[in-house]
Design a protein around this motif. Structure first.
Motif, PDB file in Angstrom:
ATOM      1  N   ARG A 146      10.479  -9.082  -9.610  1.00  0.00           N
ATOM      2  CA  ARG A 146      11.478  -7.718  -9.159  1.00  0.00           C
ATOM      3  C   ARG A 146      10.422  -7.192  -8.340  1.00  0.00           C
ATOM      4  NH1 ARG A 146      15.723  -7.867  -8.483  1.00  0.00           N
ATOM      5  NH2 ARG A 146      15.295  -5.674  -7.554  1.00  0.00           N
ATOM      6  N   CYS A 147       9.176  -7.853  -8.387  1.00  0.00           N
ATOM      7  CA  CYS A 147       7.952  -7.029  -7.365  1.00  0.00           C
ATOM      8  C   CYS A 147       8.390  -7.139  -5.596  1.00  0.00           C
ATOM      9  CB  CYS A 147       6.875  -7.389  -7.745  1.00  0.00           C
ATOM     10  SG  CYS A 147       6.683  -7.251 -10.188  1.00  0.00           S
ATOM     11  N   LEU A 148       7.838  -6.280  -5.263  1.00  0.00           N
ATOM     12  CA  LEU A 148       7.989  -6.646  -3.885  1.00  0.00           C
ATOM     13  C   LEU A 148       6.502  -5.703  -3.411  1.00  0.00           C
ATOM     14  CD1 LEU A 148      11.406  -4.468  -2.931  1.00  0.00           C
ATOM     15  CD2 LEU A 148      10.564  -6.780  -2.853  1.00  0.00           C
ATOM     16  N   PRO A 149       6.067  -6.225  -2.178  1.00  0.00           N
ATOM     17  CA  PRO A 149       5.095  -6.255  -1.204  1.00  0.00           C
ATOM     18  C   PRO A 149       5.213  -4.723  -1.055  1.00  0.00           C
ATOM     19  CG  PRO A 149       6.505  -7.487   0.126  1.00  0.00           C
ATOM     20  CD  PRO A 149       6.867  -7.653  -1.603  1.00  0.00           C
ATOM     21  N   VAL A 150       3.371  -3.917  -0.939  1.00  0.00           N
ATOM     22  CA  VAL A 150       3.639  -2.569  -0.303  1.00  0.00           C
ATOM     23  C   VAL A 150       3.114  -2.837   0.786  1.00  0.00           C
ATOM     24  CG1 VAL A 150       2.009  -0.363  -0.509  1.00  0.00           C
ATOM     25  CG2 VAL A 150       2.538  -1.441  -2.753  1.00  0.00           C
ATOM     26  N   PRO A 151       3.388  -1.968   1.912  1.00  0.00           N
ATOM     27  CA  PRO A 151       3.243  -1.486   3.232  1.00  0.00           C
ATOM     28  C   PRO A 151       2.071  -1.528   3.792  1.00  0.00           C
ATOM     29  CG  PRO A 151       5.844  -0.928   3.194  1.00  0.00           C
ATOM     30  CD  PRO A 151       5.158  -1.101   1.693  1.00  0.00           C
ATOM     31  N   ASP A 152       1.361  -2.278   4.215  1.00  0.00           N
ATOM     32  CA  ASP A 152      -0.269  -1.788   5.043  1.00  0.00           C
ATOM     33  C   ASP A 152       0.144  -0.443   5.159  1.00  0.00           C
ATOM     34  OD1 ASP A 152      -0.548  -4.577   4.507  1.00  0.00           O
ATOM     35  OD2 ASP A 152      -1.118  -4.842   6.821  1.00  0.00           O
ATOM     36  N   GLY A 153      -0.498   0.296   4.963  1.00  0.00           N
ATOM     37  CA  GLY A 153      -0.408   1.883   5.710  1.00  0.00           C
ATOM     38  C   GLY A 153       0.012   2.717   4.415  1.00  0.00           C
ATOM     39  N   MET A 154       0.843   2.113   3.313  1.00  0.00           N
ATOM     40  CA  MET A 154       0.926   3.292   2.221  1.00  0.00           C
ATOM     41  C   MET A 154       0.606   3.128   1.121  1.00  0.00           C
ATOM     42  SD  MET A 154       5.035   2.349  -0.057  1.00  0.00           S
ATOM     43  CE  MET A 154       5.837   3.263   1.454  1.00  0.00           C
ATOM     44  N   PRO A 155       0.722   4.702   1.010  1.00  0.00           N
ATOM     45  CA  PRO A 155      -1.164   4.633  -0.283  1.00  0.00           C
ATOM     46  C   PRO A 155      -0.376   4.465  -1.686  1.00  0.00           C
ATOM     47  CG  PRO A 155      -0.971   6.375   1.168  1.00  0.00           C
ATOM     48  CD  PRO A 155       0.483   5.561   1.881  1.00  0.00           C
ATOM     49  N   PRO A 156      -0.590   4.464  -2.793  1.00  0.00           N
ATOM     50  CA  PRO A 156      -0.266   4.037  -4.214  1.00  0.00           C
ATOM     51  C   PRO A 156       0.865   5.036  -4.417  1.00  0.00           C
ATOM     52  CG  PRO A 156      -2.400   3.436  -4.190  1.00  0.00           C
ATOM     53  CD  PRO A 156      -2.429   4.158  -2.765  1.00  0.00           C
ATOM     54  N   GLU A 157       0.545   5.886  -3.876  1.00  0.00           N
ATOM     55  CA  GLU A 157       0.999   7.487  -4.213  1.00  0.00           C
ATOM     56  C   GLU A 157       2.292   7.678  -4.139  1.00  0.00           C
ATOM     57  OE1 GLU A 157      -3.000   8.192  -5.669  1.00  0.00           O
ATOM     58  OE2 GLU A 157      -2.338   7.726  -3.679  1.00  0.00           O
TER      59      GLU A 157
ATOM     60  N   GLN B 174      10.577  -1.275   5.503  1.00  0.00           N
ATOM     61  CA  GLN B 174      10.798  -1.174   6.902  1.00  0.00           C
ATOM     62  C   GLN B 174      10.569  -0.534   7.788  1.00  0.00           C
ATOM     63  OE1 GLN B 174       9.803  -4.723   8.825  1.00  0.00           O
ATOM     64  NE2 GLN B 174       9.712  -2.998  10.398  1.00  0.00           N
ATOM     65  N   TYR B 175      11.180   0.645   7.589  1.00  0.00           N
ATOM     66  CA  TYR B 175      11.665   1.814   8.154  1.00  0.00           C
ATOM     67  C   TYR B 175      10.305   2.954   7.754  1.00  0.00           C
ATOM     68  CZ  TYR B 175      16.861   2.207   8.315  1.00  0.00           C
ATOM     69  OH  TYR B 175      17.649   1.723   9.040  1.00  0.00           O
ATOM     70  N   PHE B 176       9.797   2.516   6.601  1.00  0.00           N
ATOM     71  CA  PHE B 176       8.619   3.605   6.240  1.00  0.00           C
ATOM     72  C   PHE B 176       7.911   2.835   7.472  1.00  0.00           C
ATOM     73  CE2 PHE B 176       4.463   3.607   4.613  1.00  0.00           C
ATOM     74  CZ  PHE B 176       3.894   4.722   4.082  1.00  0.00           C
ATOM     75  N   ALA B 177       7.479   1.162   7.335  1.00  0.00           N
ATOM     76  CA  ALA B 177       6.663   0.733   8.347  1.00  0.00           C
ATOM     77  C   ALA B 177       6.748   1.157   9.619  1.00  0.00           C
ATOM     78  CB  ALA B 177       6.428  -0.796   8.100  1.00  0.00           C
ATOM     79  N   GLU B 178       7.812   1.485  10.323  1.00  0.00           N
ATOM     80  CA  GLU B 178       8.131   1.937  11.392  1.00  0.00           C
ATOM     81  C   GLU B 178       7.493   3.822  11.703  1.00  0.00           C
ATOM     82  OE1 GLU B 178      11.159  -1.379  12.275  1.00  0.00           O
ATOM     83  OE2 GLU B 178      11.862   0.789  11.848  1.00  0.00           O
ATOM     84  N   GLY B 179       7.395   4.187  10.566  1.00  0.00           N
ATOM     85  CA  GLY B 179       7.507   5.808  10.990  1.00  0.00           C
ATOM     86  C   GLY B 179       8.683   6.886  10.538  1.00  0.00           C
ATOM     87  N   ARG B 180       9.565   5.803  10.065  1.00  0.00           N
ATOM     88  CA  ARG B 180      10.729   6.580  10.523  1.00  0.00           C
ATOM     89  C   ARG B 180      11.101   7.609   9.159  1.00  0.00           C
ATOM     90  NH1 ARG B 180      15.368   2.596  12.752  1.00  0.00           N
ATOM     91  NH2 ARG B 180      16.406   4.588  12.295  1.00  0.00           N
ATOM     92  N   LEU B 181      10.532   7.181   8.220  1.00  0.00           N
ATOM     93  CA  LEU B 181      10.573   7.916   6.583  1.00  0.00           C
ATOM     94  C   LEU B 181       9.249   8.596   6.860  1.00  0.00           C
ATOM     95  CD1 LEU B 181      12.649   5.789   4.022  1.00  0.00           C
ATOM     96  CD2 LEU B 181      13.452   7.367   5.642  1.00  0.00           C
ATOM     97  N   HIS B 182       9.109   9.273   6.104  1.00  0.00           N
ATOM     98  CA  HIS B 182       7.731  10.586   5.787  1.00  0.00           C
ATOM     99  C   HIS B 182       8.135  10.937   4.346  1.00  0.00           C
ATOM    100  CE1 HIS B 182       7.105  10.181  10.186  1.00  0.00           C
ATOM    101  NE2 HIS B 182       8.344  10.476  10.204  1.00  0.00           N
TER     102      HIS B 182
END
Length: 318
Positions: free
Chosen positions: A102-113, A278-286
């Motif tokens: 059930r675990c998914l990797p965290v994108p680079d640049g996404m803080p734990p919080e 992927q959206y987050f990694a592309e800077g499309r979600l904030h």
């Protein structure tokens, strides 16, 4: 280790010392960095949530952490990697054991919080609007409770899908948060919602996490073949549904429970979360993390939600 535990539905949860858990076959152990707090957590404290675990249990439905140990038969994720997992419970603690698959990797640049507060809020909005409501570009989407953490994600996802978004929230502070999330039209919840929404051209899709009196007012302003998503009842009142209104306007009212997909269609949930990452990694979600609370103050994290003082996501950091 420390854990925020519910031991009785008649007493408030407390931080307690319990043994560090050991991962079993198919599980991994996480050193937990951050845990998202959700309205469902507040219901669990009194046993009112549909998936409340058996007593006693550790609270916390979504977590981000570092893989600390692997159970038998597990080869990934690797020890030392950062992952997120929707766990249902067990997240407000120093350590936790969870299903490895059930675990998914965290994108680079996404803080734990951010990672810990990402899954349920964004996952709910994305799967609900895309899979259930079939929101189309150019349609008008209404979001209730739009100033809260989940409501803001619905605004963001709606805009990404090309919708015109009307935000309904109570008070200037909540409406300002909805505007910052990208809402096109702001309506205070105290207004005559039926009249105001009709003046805005009616409604095609509704994302309703509030229920109560607003439900009926919005239903009367829906366009033909409109779709209303029942996300939750933050008002505390489950509204009646007048079936004659559905018939006359060919309107759909559909329930949506994101956590249920773990049991009957986990693939749909995983596909949605990967798309969102992927959206987050592309800077499309904030994502907006409004409060970061230490584990010792976990009761305050719950109060931020029940008192509606938060305009974004609340997380607990062990």
């Amino acid at each position: 280790m420390r854990a925020f535990r519910v031991t009785s539905f008649d007493q408030p949860p407390q931080v307690e010392e319990i043994p560090v858990p050991q991962p079993q076959a198919g599980q991994i152990r996480l050193k937990i960095e951050s845990c998202g707090v959700n309205f469902a957590d507040t219901l669990m404290t009194t046993g009112k949530y549909q998936d409340t675990p058996e007593l006693p249990f550790t609270m916390g439905m979504e977590v981000c952490g570092i893989v600390d140990e692997l159970g038998a038969g597990v080869t990934s994720p690797a020890v030392g990697s950062r992952v997120v997992v929707y766990c249902g419970s067990g997240g407000m603690a120093d350590y936790g054991v969870f299903a490895a698959d059930r675990c998914l990797p965290v994108p680079d640049g996404m803080p734990p919080e951010t990672a810990a507060g990402f899954m349920i809020a964004y996952g709910t909005s994305h799967l609900a609007l895309k899979r259930r409501a079939r929101l189309q570009a150019g349609e008008t989407l209404v979001v209730t409770g739009a100033g809260g953490g989940v409501g803001q994600t619905a605004i963001e996802i709606g805009k990404l899908m090309g919708a015109r978004v009307i935000a309904i929230a109570r008070g200037e502070r909540k409406l300002a948060a909805a505007k910052a999330a990208g809402a096109d039209v702001l309506i205070d919840a105290s207004e005559d919602l039926t009249a105001r929404l009709r003046a805005e051209g009616g409604v095609d899709v509704v994302y309703d996490a509030v229920g109560g009196d607003a439900f009926g007012q919005i239903l009367r302003a829906m366009n033909r073949e409109g779709r209303m998503l029942v996300i939750g009842f933050a008002s505390g009142t489950v509204p009646p549904i007048p079936a004659n209104h559905l018939l006359v306007k060919n309107v759909d009212v559909m329930g949506f429970y994101w956590g249920g997909y773990v049991k009957f269609n986990p693939e749909a949930m995983d596909e949605s979360l990967k798309e969102l990452m992927q959206y987050f990694a592309e800077g499309r979600l904030h994502p907006h993390i409004n409060h970061v609370v230490p584990l010792s103050d976990a009761p305050e994290a719950l109060d931020l939600l029940t008192s509606r003082r938060s305009t974004g996501k609340v997380v607990v950091n062990p």
